[in-house]
Design a protein around this motif. Structure first.
Motif, PDB file in Angstrom:
ATOM      1  N   THR A  14     -11.361  -3.014 -12.493  1.00  0.00           N
ATOM      2  CA  THR A  14     -11.141  -2.260 -11.265  1.00  0.00           C
ATOM      3  C   THR A  14      -9.880  -1.427 -11.408  1.00  0.00           C
ATOM      4  O   THR A  14      -8.830  -1.942 -11.792  1.00  0.00           O
ATOM      5  CB  THR A  14     -10.990  -3.204 -10.052  1.00  0.00           C
ATOM      6  N   LEU A  16      -7.213   1.406  -9.507  1.00  0.00           N
ATOM      7  CA  LEU A  16      -6.749   1.904  -8.230  1.00  0.00           C
ATOM      8  C   LEU A  16      -5.869   3.125  -8.438  1.00  0.00           C
ATOM      9  O   LEU A  16      -5.165   3.224  -9.447  1.00  0.00           O
ATOM     10  CB  LEU A  16      -5.930   0.835  -7.481  1.00  0.00           C
ATOM     11  N   THR A  17      -5.897   4.028  -7.476  1.00  0.00           N
ATOM     12  CA  THR A  17      -4.944   5.137  -7.511  1.00  0.00           C
ATOM     13  C   THR A  17      -3.591   4.631  -7.025  1.00  0.00           C
ATOM     14  O   THR A  17      -3.485   3.551  -6.406  1.00  0.00           O
ATOM     15  CB  THR A  17      -5.411   6.283  -6.607  1.00  0.00           C
ATOM     16  N   GLU A  18      -2.551   5.377  -7.290  1.00  0.00           N
ATOM     17  CA  GLU A  18      -1.209   4.960  -6.869  1.00  0.00           C
ATOM     18  C   GLU A  18      -1.126   4.800  -5.354  1.00  0.00           C
ATOM     19  O   GLU A  18      -0.452   3.902  -4.848  1.00  0.00           O
ATOM     20  CB  GLU A  18      -0.180   5.990  -7.348  1.00  0.00           C
ATOM     21  N   ASP A  19      -1.834   5.643  -4.628  1.00  0.00           N
ATOM     22  CA  ASP A  19      -1.803   5.571  -3.160  1.00  0.00           C
ATOM     23  C   ASP A  19      -2.483   4.315  -2.629  1.00  0.00           C
ATOM     24  O   ASP A  19      -2.197   3.882  -1.505  1.00  0.00           O
ATOM     25  CB  ASP A  19      -2.476   6.810  -2.554  1.00  0.00           C
ATOM     26  N   ASP A  20      -3.391   3.735  -3.414  1.00  0.00           N
ATOM     27  CA  ASP A  20      -4.121   2.549  -2.965  1.00  0.00           C
ATOM     28  C   ASP A  20      -3.406   1.242  -3.278  1.00  0.00           C
ATOM     29  O   ASP A  20      -3.851   0.169  -2.859  1.00  0.00           O
ATOM     30  CB  ASP A  20      -5.516   2.516  -3.611  1.00  0.00           C
ATOM     31  N   VAL A  21      -2.309   1.304  -3.999  1.00  0.00           N
ATOM     32  CA  VAL A  21      -1.586   0.094  -4.383  1.00  0.00           C
ATOM     33  C   VAL A  21      -0.701  -0.377  -3.224  1.00  0.00           C
ATOM     34  O   VAL A  21       0.076   0.400  -2.668  1.00  0.00           O
ATOM     35  CB  VAL A  21      -0.718   0.338  -5.631  1.00  0.00           C
ATOM     36  N   ASP A  22      -0.828  -1.644  -2.865  1.00  0.00           N
ATOM     37  CA  ASP A  22       0.012  -2.246  -1.826  1.00  0.00           C
ATOM     38  C   ASP A  22       1.167  -2.985  -2.512  1.00  0.00           C
ATOM     39  O   ASP A  22       0.955  -4.063  -3.083  1.00  0.00           O
ATOM     40  CB  ASP A  22      -0.814  -3.219  -0.992  1.00  0.00           C
ATOM     41  N   ARG A  25       1.775  -6.853  -2.450  1.00  0.00           N
ATOM     42  CA  ARG A  25       0.884  -7.795  -3.128  1.00  0.00           C
ATOM     43  C   ARG A  25       1.370  -8.163  -4.524  1.00  0.00           C
ATOM     44  O   ARG A  25       0.847  -9.081  -5.148  1.00  0.00           O
ATOM     45  CB  ARG A  25      -0.523  -7.200  -3.236  1.00  0.00           C
TER      46      ARG A  25
END
Length: 263
Positions: A14, A16-22, A25
């Motif tokens: 999987t 993720l884009t940088e904007d989708d990283v929380d 977490r």
């Protein structure tokens, strides 16, 4: 005749884009990047502990993350895994973002396409661009089938996975072919072999200028399409690939298990 290879098992990942990283977490985040600096080795030790020119582009990521830097190809799942054509075929990619990355021998690709077709292989060009954007130079080699264009990466992965092998440059499509398990014939004089993944089918001429990409003292100008750090505007410009002959490439192709030697 060309050989056929067995399929490899594939696992999914999987992304993720940088904007989708929380950030909440994770206990830490890392910047996976390389930094160019003219002259001495860069001093961005807070980001990169080892110079990528000395350890290789992919192994540099291992040093950044503090894990084993030994190279391991990615495993890519392909939803549509059907083989594109039934006949054996070879994928090629002839375009690049810099002249120094091209195979600059004037007879280059035409001879190789003819050689492969005589051995019973279809030759399929999968570059994004049909010609170089500058003045329409370096078009698809005569005799190669045109599968260029802005195609989805999953389609490129399918073509590469089922190819007998891939012939390309020091470019992203070579890495992509390696990731899907396809043998890669890489033609490069700009980069030292440690720069990319290991392949037994590397083509480089050590008897001429080579590997300036890995030289910390060579000023490599990425924004200059005609950059050649050591010999620009001289008769030796781009000799690193200009003096790689079609015969050298043919000799490497003949070492690929299962490839016929008749020409």
């Amino acid at each position: 005749m060309c050989h056929r290879r067995k399929a490899h098992s594939i696992a999914s990942r999987t992304f993720l884009t940088e904007d989708d990283v929380d950030p909440e977490r994770y206990y830490a985040t890392y910047t996976i990047a390389v930094f160019f600096q003219s002259g001495a080795i860069y001093d961005r030790k807070d980001f990169v502990p080892c110079d990528f020119r000395l350890v290789g582009l992919h192994r540099a990521a291992g040093y950044i993350l503090g894990v084993d830097p030994a190279e391991v190809p990615s495993r890519i799942a392909i939803a549509d895994d059907r083989k594109p054509p039934e006949q054996p075929y070879v994928c090629i990619a002839v375009q690049s973002m810099l002249q120094s990355k091209y195979w600059n021998n004037p007879t280059r690709w035409g001879e190789i396409v003819g050689f492969l077709k005589q051995a019973g292989c279809r030759v399929v060009c999968i570059d994004q661009k049909r010609t170089r954007q500058r003045a329409g130079l370096d078009p698809i080699p005569n005799g190669a089938e045109d599968e260029t264009g802005d195609r989805p990466l999953v389609e490129r992965a399918r073509w590469l996975k089922h190819a007998e092998f891939f012939i390309g440059l020091s470019s992203g499509l070579s890495w992509f072919a390696w990731a899907v398990g396809t043998p890669v014939v890489m033609i490069s004089g700009l980069t030292h072999p440690r720069t990319e993944f290991a392949t037994p089918f590397r083509v480089i001429n050590y008897h001429v200028c080579n590997s300036c990409w890995n030289d910390p003292l060579a000023r490599y100008m990425r924004d200059d399409f005609l950059t050649c750090p050591r010999h620009k505007d001289t008769p030796r410009q781009f000799e690193c690939t200009r003096l790689i002959t079609a015969e050298q490439v043919k000799a490497v192709i003949r070492t690929i298990p299962g490839f016929g030697t008749s020409t």
